[in-house]
Motif scaffolding. Structure first.
Motif, PDB file in Angstrom:
ATOM      1  N   ASN A 245      21.592  -4.928  48.610  1.00 15.13           N
ATOM      2  CA  ASN A 245      21.159  -5.708  47.172  1.00 15.13           C
ATOM      3  C   ASN A 245      20.009  -3.952  46.902  1.00 15.13           C
ATOM      4  N   TYR A 246      19.402  -4.149  48.149  1.00 18.63           N
ATOM      5  CA  TYR A 246      17.684  -3.315  47.717  1.00 18.63           C
ATOM      6  C   TYR A 246      18.727  -1.775  47.413  1.00 18.63           C
ATOM      7  N   SER A 247      19.636  -0.904  48.366  1.00 17.25           N
ATOM      8  CA  SER A 247      20.274   0.411  48.589  1.00 17.25           C
ATOM      9  C   SER A 247      21.109   0.492  46.763  1.00 17.25           C
ATOM     10  N   ILE A 248      21.639  -0.648  46.567  1.00 19.75           N
ATOM     11  CA  ILE A 248      22.155  -0.521  45.182  1.00 19.75           C
ATOM     12  C   ILE A 248      21.470  -0.569  44.153  1.00 19.75           C
ATOM     13  N   GLY A 249      20.237  -1.701  44.112  1.00 20.79           N
ATOM     14  CA  GLY A 249      18.928  -1.673  42.785  1.00 20.79           C
ATOM     15  C   GLY A 249      18.378   0.155  43.378  1.00 20.79           C
ATOM     16  N   CYS A 250      18.028   0.937  44.045  1.00 18.65           N
ATOM     17  CA  CYS A 250      17.452   2.174  44.095  1.00 18.65           C
ATOM     18  C   CYS A 250      18.468   2.644  43.301  1.00 18.65           C
ATOM     19  N   PHE A 251      19.916   2.771  43.993  1.00 18.13           N
ATOM     20  CA  PHE A 251      20.904   3.945  43.138  1.00 18.13           C
ATOM     21  C   PHE A 251      21.310   3.953  41.934  1.00 18.13           C
ATOM     22  N   PHE A 252      20.614   2.765  41.009  1.00 23.32           N
ATOM     23  CA  PHE A 252      20.539   1.952  40.217  1.00 23.32           C
ATOM     24  C   PHE A 252      19.550   2.364  39.243  1.00 23.32           C
ATOM     25  N   GLU A 253      18.470   2.700  39.863  1.00 21.85           N
ATOM     26  CA  GLU A 253      17.365   2.993  40.004  1.00 21.85           C
ATOM     27  C   GLU A 253      17.512   4.740  39.060  1.00 21.85           C
ATOM     28  N   ILE A 254      17.974   5.117  40.499  1.00 19.60           N
ATOM     29  CA  ILE A 254      18.227   6.391  40.487  1.00 19.60           C
ATOM     30  C   ILE A 254      18.709   7.269  38.976  1.00 19.60           C
ATOM     31  N   ALA A 255      19.765   6.844  39.016  1.00 16.88           N
ATOM     32  CA  ALA A 255      20.940   6.913  37.786  1.00 16.88           C
ATOM     33  C   ALA A 255      20.228   7.388  36.547  1.00 16.88           C
ATOM     34  N   GLN A 256      19.595   5.953  36.715  1.00 18.95           N
ATOM     35  CA  GLN A 256      19.483   5.613  35.039  1.00 18.95           C
ATOM     36  C   GLN A 256      17.792   6.457  34.806  1.00 18.95           C
ATOM     37  N   SER A 257      17.383   6.794  35.923  1.00 19.63           N
ATOM     38  CA  SER A 257      16.255   7.484  35.349  1.00 19.63           C
ATOM     39  C   SER A 257      15.938   9.248  35.510  1.00 19.63           C
ATOM     40  N   ARG A 258      17.042   9.646  36.328  1.00 20.72           N
ATOM     41  CA  ARG A 258      17.297  11.150  36.598  1.00 20.72           C
ATOM     42  C   ARG A 258      18.571  11.536  35.391  1.00 20.72           C
ATOM     43  N   PHE A 259      19.690  10.869  35.379  1.00 23.26           N
ATOM     44  CA  PHE A 259      20.719  11.350  34.352  1.00 23.26           C
ATOM     45  C   PHE A 259      19.790  11.550  33.259  1.00 23.26           C
ATOM     46  N   ASN A 260      21.022  11.506  32.664  1.00 19.98           N
ATOM     47  CA  ASN A 260      20.687  11.865  30.933  1.00 19.98           C
ATOM     48  C   ASN A 260      21.789  10.375  30.352  1.00 19.98           C
ATOM     49  N   SER A 261      20.908   9.248  29.885  1.00 17.26           N
ATOM     50  CA  SER A 261      21.504   8.481  29.844  1.00 17.26           C
ATOM     51  C   SER A 261      21.205   7.627  28.630  1.00 17.26           C
ATOM     52  N   SER A 262      21.240   8.811  27.571  1.00 15.18           N
ATOM     53  CA  SER A 262      21.029   8.622  26.089  1.00 15.18           C
ATOM     54  C   SER A 262      22.285   8.209  25.376  1.00 15.18           C
ATOM     55  N   GLY A 263      23.152   8.369  26.056  1.00 14.57           N
ATOM     56  CA  GLY A 263      24.980   7.890  26.027  1.00 14.57           C
ATOM     57  C   GLY A 263      25.601   5.929  26.212  1.00 14.57           C
ATOM     58  N   MET A 264      24.399   5.431  27.078  1.00 17.51           N
ATOM     59  CA  MET A 264      24.584   4.528  27.673  1.00 17.51           C
ATOM     60  C   MET A 264      24.352   3.182  26.327  1.00 17.51           C
ATOM     61  N   LEU A 265      25.084   2.235  26.659  1.00 17.49           N
ATOM     62  CA  LEU A 265      24.513   0.734  26.143  1.00 17.49           C
ATOM     63  C   LEU A 265      22.766   0.456  26.651  1.00 17.49           C
ATOM     64  N   LEU A 274      16.368  -2.292  35.943  1.00 12.65           N
ATOM     65  CA  LEU A 274      15.162  -3.848  36.248  1.00 12.65           C
ATOM     66  C   LEU A 274      16.023  -4.125  37.754  1.00 12.65           C
ATOM     67  N   TYR A 275      17.476  -3.960  38.319  1.00 11.80           N
ATOM     68  CA  TYR A 275      18.024  -4.017  39.348  1.00 11.80           C
ATOM     69  C   TYR A 275      17.127  -4.381  40.105  1.00 11.80           C
ATOM     70  N   PHE A 276      16.334  -3.539  40.813  1.00 15.08           N
ATOM     71  CA  PHE A 276      16.154  -3.458  42.403  1.00 15.08           C
ATOM     72  C   PHE A 276      14.521  -3.695  41.987  1.00 15.08           C
ATOM     73  N   LEU A 277      13.864  -4.381  41.292  1.00 14.01           N
ATOM     74  CA  LEU A 277      12.723  -5.311  40.898  1.00 14.01           C
ATOM     75  C   LEU A 277      12.777  -6.566  40.520  1.00 14.01           C
ATOM     76  N   ILE A 278      14.140  -6.263  40.292  1.00 13.22           N
ATOM     77  CA  ILE A 278      14.447  -7.773  40.049  1.00 13.22           C
ATOM     78  C   ILE A 278      15.157  -8.691  40.995  1.00 13.22           C
ATOM     79  N   PHE A 279      16.103  -7.964  41.491  1.00  8.08           N
ATOM     80  CA  PHE A 279      17.744  -8.930  42.685  1.00  8.08           C
ATOM     81  C   PHE A 279      17.101  -9.037  43.009  1.00  8.08           C
ATOM     82  N   PRO A 280      16.237  -7.524  44.238  1.00  7.19           N
ATOM     83  CA  PRO A 280      16.133  -7.969  45.403  1.00  7.19           C
ATOM     84  C   PRO A 280      14.833  -9.520  46.246  1.00  7.19           C
TER      85      PRO A 280
END
Length: 313
Positions: A245-265, A274-280
């Protein structure tokens, strides 16, 4: 070039994406925060009040719950407060405090999970000497899981404090070190190099501990009887779920902050950040509360006694 003293606040731009749904988001995050506080406080209270739970594994679990409260409190009250604001500004000082608390929460979480994997390794591979060894080591482990992240992150944090900033817009609903450094108008090459090295410092020792522990646990299970394998699997399942659960959250945070997410909903980006700060913090008490019989029984006795008291009244 602007003077450093002119930049006294930043704008958290992702709050503007909430538009007319702010009341819905506010209620949702308020319920989430109240749930996190309630679940983790109950778990800590159960472990504290039940003497049979005063064992190394449960003491580490208690610290995991404390860290969940620490991380969520560093984020959610500020998010709720900003939703009530029209400007969505955050002061430089509070932004820096938020960076320190959120990043140390993340490192502490991973370090505690690594310590818990070592505890499971000792319990399964050395069952006869487990209590003798771990009763002397658990306090040192707990102190290390808090002091190491707090002191180690200071190296990166102090460098960030020295930067001057030319821009104010942070594309997030909270401050993180990477996004703040991007706004600097001074040379950030040293900060970036130290940041990359710190990632290795903050993750490699814990990863080695987790892989080492579970490699030996797997070896023991291969050569054990079916009942022993089942028992080992049952005792490790909550911990493996917490790590996943924690690893998924870290992956999500890195993916959206390090890469271009302008086209993302917008909702997707918000969820990933917010996943790694809420779901764990919200799932760990549930995972352990449902999986560990001693905690389940204590909770059942606690709530059944309260129900009897209500009926008598």
């Amino acid at each position: 070039m602007r003077n450093f003293s002119e930049v006294t606040y930043f704008i958290l731009a992702d709050f503007y994406g909430m538009d007319d749904l702010k009341p819905v988001y506010f209620c949702m995050f308020l319920i989430i925060y109240m749930t996190i506080v309630a679940e983790n406080v109950v778990l800590i209270g159960v472990i504290y009040s039940e003497k049979t739970l005063h064992e190394p594994m449960y003491l580490l679990l208690c610290n995991l719950a404390v860290n969940g409260l620490y991380g969520s409190t560093a984020l959610l009250p500020a998010v709720l407060s900003n939703m009530l604001s029209h400007s969505h500004e955050i002061s430089l000082q509070f932004c820096q405090i938020q960076i320190y608390t959120i990043h140390t929460y993340a490192i502490i979480e991973f370090t505690i999970l690594a310590a818990m994997s070592y505890d499971r390794y000792m319990a399964i591979c050395f069952p006869l000497t487990y209590h003798t060894i771990m009763s002397h080591r658990v306090v040192k482990l707990i102190v290390f899981t808090w002091l190491f992240p707090m002191l180690a992150f200071l190296i990166v944090f102090i460098l960030t404090l020295q930067l001057r900033f030319c821009e104010r817009t942070i594309e997030n609903v909270y401050c993180v070190n990477y996004l703040l450094v991007k706004l600097a108008c001074t040379d950030t090459s040293v900060v970036n190099i130290v940041g990359l090295l710190s990632v290795a410092l903050f993750t490699l020792p814990q990863l080695i501990m987790i892989f080492y522990s579970y490699a030996h646990i797997l070896r023991i299970c291969i050569f054990s009887f079916s009942k022993s394998k089942l028992k080992a699997l049952r005792t490790c399942t909550p911990h493996l779920l917490a790590i996943t659960n924690y690893s998924i959250g870290c992956f999500f945070e890195i993916a959206q902050s390090r890469f271009n997410s302008s086209g993302m909903l917008y909702q997707t980006k918000l969820f990933l950040s917010l996943y790694f700060l809420i779901f764990p913090p919200i799932l760990n008490p549930t995972i352990y509360g449902l999986s560990i019989q001693a905690i389940r029984l204590r909770l059942f006795r606690l709530f059944s006694s309260k129900n009897r008291q209500v009926q008598i009244m």
